[in-house]
Write a protein that holds these residues in place. Structure first.
Motif, PDB file in Angstrom:
ATOM      1  N   ALA A  12       0.555  -6.571   3.257  1.00 34.19           N
ATOM      2  CA  ALA A  12       1.902  -6.460   2.686  1.00 34.19           C
ATOM      3  C   ALA A  12       2.310  -7.763   2.010  1.00 34.19           C
ATOM      4  O   ALA A  12       2.891  -7.749   0.918  1.00 34.19           O
ATOM      5  N   LEU A  79       6.024  -2.329   0.937  1.00 39.62           N
ATOM      6  CA  LEU A  79       5.660  -0.989   1.403  1.00 39.62           C
ATOM      7  C   LEU A  79       5.396  -0.079   0.212  1.00 39.62           C
ATOM      8  O   LEU A  79       6.175  -0.072  -0.748  1.00 39.62           O
ATOM      9  N   GLU A  83       4.346   4.726   2.822  1.00 38.10           N
ATOM     10  CA  GLU A  83       4.783   3.968   3.995  1.00 38.10           C
ATOM     11  C   GLU A  83       6.303   4.025   4.129  1.00 38.10           C
ATOM     12  O   GLU A  83       6.827   4.158   5.239  1.00 38.10           O
ATOM     13  N   ARG A  84       6.990   3.947   3.021  1.00 35.45           N
ATOM     14  CA  ARG A  84       8.455   4.035   3.055  1.00 35.45           C
ATOM     15  C   ARG A  84       8.892   5.383   3.638  1.00 35.45           C
ATOM     16  O   ARG A  84       9.765   5.444   4.495  1.00 35.45           O
TER      17      ARG A  84
END
Length: 131
Positions: A12, A79, A83-84
């Motif tokens: 990330a 993200l 992923e969000r």
């Protein structure tokens, strides 16, 4: 599990660094500070201090639950869309219980676990507000 979380954080941070402006001013120090804060959070959080019904969210709070605004922004911006959506869905399913747990502390200071959940919720609100 720790190496997985650290690896995901490194990924990330790398994505955030690549997405940052081209002059890179402060980027390395911001990322290093963020990594340090994430390691501290990982060391402070006691899974036993989290109610069992949402203990499975601990990997998310270790990723999103840092109290430092610039670090939290770096992590959330990194993200990807999937992923969000996963994070929002995971927390939404337990939002009422998490908020009731946080409210149970009243005027007392939050333990690290509760603070990480609070900051994770804040991160998700910021994500939803900014698309």
């Amino acid at each position: 599990a720790r190496n997985f979380i650290r690896s995901r954080l490194d990924d990330a941070m790398d994505r955030a660094e690549r997405a940052s402006d081209s002059d890179g001013s402060g980027t390395d120090s911001d990322l290093e500070e963020c990594r340090r804060l994430q390691v501290e959070l990982e060391q402070e959080v006691d899974p036993g201090g989290v109610p069992a019904e949402f203990r499975h969210l601990i990997p998310w709070i270790l990723r999103l639950g840092v109290g430092d605004d610039p670090c939290r922004a770096l992590v959330t911006e990194a993200l990807d869309q999937g992923e969000r959506e996963q994070a929002v869905e995971a927390f939404s399913a337990h939002a009422a219980a998490i908020n009731a747990w946080l409210d149970s502390f009243g005027d007392e200071s939050f333990p690290p676990e509760a603070a990480a959940f609070l900051y994770s919720l804040l991160a998700l609100e910021e994500l939803q507000a900014h698309g």
